[in-house]
Design a protein around this motif. Structure first.
Motif, PDB file in Angstrom:
ATOM      1  N   ALA A  35       0.823  -1.210   0.000  1.00  0.00           N
ATOM      2  CA  ALA A  35       0.000   0.000   0.000  1.00  0.00           C
ATOM      3  C   ALA A  35       0.856   1.259   0.000  1.00  0.00           C
ATOM      4  O   ALA A  35       0.481   2.272  -0.610  1.00  0.00           O
ATOM      5  CB  ALA A  35      -0.929   0.002   1.213  1.00  0.00           C
ATOM      6  N   CYS A  36       1.991   1.210   0.666  1.00  0.00           N
ATOM      7  CA  CYS A  36       2.828   2.403   0.808  1.00  0.00           C
ATOM      8  C   CYS A  36       3.734   2.647  -0.389  1.00  0.00           C
ATOM      9  O   CYS A  36       4.070   3.794  -0.685  1.00  0.00           O
ATOM     10  CB  CYS A  36       3.672   2.308   2.078  1.00  0.00           C
ATOM     11  N   LEU A  39       2.471   5.155  -2.884  1.00  0.00           N
ATOM     12  CA  LEU A  39       2.424   6.478  -2.277  1.00  0.00           C
ATOM     13  C   LEU A  39       3.822   7.082  -2.197  1.00  0.00           C
ATOM     14  O   LEU A  39       4.010   8.270  -2.475  1.00  0.00           O
ATOM     15  CB  LEU A  39       1.803   6.399  -0.875  1.00  0.00           C
ATOM     16  N   ARG A  88      -7.331   1.226   5.730  1.00  0.00           N
ATOM     17  CA  ARG A  88      -6.629   1.532   4.486  1.00  0.00           C
ATOM     18  C   ARG A  88      -5.659   2.677   4.725  1.00  0.00           C
ATOM     19  O   ARG A  88      -5.959   3.621   5.479  1.00  0.00           O
ATOM     20  CB  ARG A  88      -7.611   1.905   3.386  1.00  0.00           C
ATOM     21  N   ALA A  90      -4.059   6.016   4.250  1.00  0.00           N
ATOM     22  CA  ALA A  90      -4.522   7.272   3.663  1.00  0.00           C
ATOM     23  C   ALA A  90      -3.368   8.211   3.334  1.00  0.00           C
ATOM     24  O   ALA A  90      -3.453   8.990   2.381  1.00  0.00           O
ATOM     25  CB  ALA A  90      -5.485   7.970   4.618  1.00  0.00           C
ATOM     26  N   THR A 150      -0.326  11.538   0.029  1.00  0.00           N
ATOM     27  CA  THR A 150      -1.692  11.201   0.442  1.00  0.00           C
ATOM     28  C   THR A 150      -2.370  10.441  -0.689  1.00  0.00           C
ATOM     29  O   THR A 150      -2.156  10.755  -1.864  1.00  0.00           O
ATOM     30  CB  THR A 150      -2.503  12.474   0.749  1.00  0.00           C
ATOM     31  N   ARG A 151      -3.171   9.449  -0.346  1.00  0.00           N
ATOM     32  CA  ARG A 151      -3.929   8.712  -1.354  1.00  0.00           C
ATOM     33  C   ARG A 151      -4.768   9.692  -2.171  1.00  0.00           C
ATOM     34  O   ARG A 151      -5.393  10.602  -1.608  1.00  0.00           O
ATOM     35  CB  ARG A 151      -4.824   7.672  -0.675  1.00  0.00           C
ATOM     36  N   HIS A 152      -4.793   9.516  -3.486  1.00  0.00           N
ATOM     37  CA  HIS A 152      -5.363  10.531  -4.379  1.00  0.00           C
ATOM     38  C   HIS A 152      -6.826  10.827  -4.069  1.00  0.00           C
ATOM     39  O   HIS A 152      -7.276  11.964  -4.254  1.00  0.00           O
ATOM     40  CB  HIS A 152      -5.186  10.112  -5.842  1.00  0.00           C
TER      41      HIS A 152
END
Length: 227
Positions: A35-36, A39, A88, A90, A150-152
């Motif tokens: 997940a990271c 980002l 999730r 963020a 930051t997640r879009h």
């Protein structure tokens, strides 16, 4: 229209406040790697493209590989995350303590060699030297904030600001005269620059000219947190 607009702005601020209030902030974990990684790449797309010179998918895979390591500038141990109620990621940021970065360069050379092999790694390291002339490692008196993203779908809602201020209030980075909190931002990234200004960062004077081997679009400024 002019009467209604402030009300809309106030409602927008309240909505953003509700969203950030539902976030949790914690240290990153190895299982956050997938997940990271996107980002982290998004935090410096131009810089990473220049450094790696590889397809985006390969960059993601390497960053996830390095994130899961216990050591180095990409390690999960250096990162903090904001997490939504459904767990999730963020937003993310990294803390690079100048006291602990002296082995980062040999470690990244090892990680690159393990992942990309002996043939491709030397070119990356040479580009890394050019990039580091513009984005120097933090001094022993500094903590460098990096990999800020930051997640879009959650941008513009105060998520990164909340993550940064939580990190400060938790005492994980200490400012003041004895220790400087610094970060780098591309000259062309005016949106991020304005955000950092609102958070309390001020631009530091440039001390050296940019390397002639550095692409113009990677020219950056270093900023210091004054609170």
């Amino acid at each position: 229209m002019y009467v209604i607009e402030p009300e809309r702005a106030e409602k927008g601020a309240l909505h953003r406040g509700c969203e950030t209030a539902m976030l949790r902030f914690r240290d990153a974990r190895p299982e956050d790697a997938q997940a990271c990684a996107p980002l982290i790449f998004a935090s410096g797309v131009r810089e990473f493209r220049f450094f790696f010179g590889e397809p985006v998918g390969s960059c993601f895979d390497f960053l996830a590989f390095a994130f899961a390591s216990k050591f180095g500038r990409f390690s999960y141990r250096r990162h903090r995350v904001a997490v939504t109620q459904d767990d999730r990621i963020a937003a993310v940021l990294a803390l690079q303590d100048g006291h602990k970065t002296w082995l980062d360069d040999p470690h990244i050379a090892l990680m690159l060699t393990m992942f990309f092999g002996l043939r491709r790694t030397p070119r990356m390291l040479l580009r890394g030297l050019v990039l580091e002339s513009e984005l120097p490692a933090p001094k022993s008196s500094q903590t460098l904030i990096a990999h800020c993203a930051t997640r879009h779908t959650m941008r513009g809602k105060g998520v990164f600001s909340a993550l940064f201020m939580d990190t400060v209030s938790a005492g994980l980075i200490a400012g003041g005269d004895k220790r400087q909190i610094v970060l780098d931002v591309l000259v062309s990234n005016t949106r991020a620059y304005d955000l950092y200004r609102r958070l309390g960062f001020v631009e530091l004077p440039r001390r050296t000219a940019a390397s002639p081997r550095l692409p113009h679009e990677l020219e950056s400024v270093r900023m210091q947190f004054r609170g």
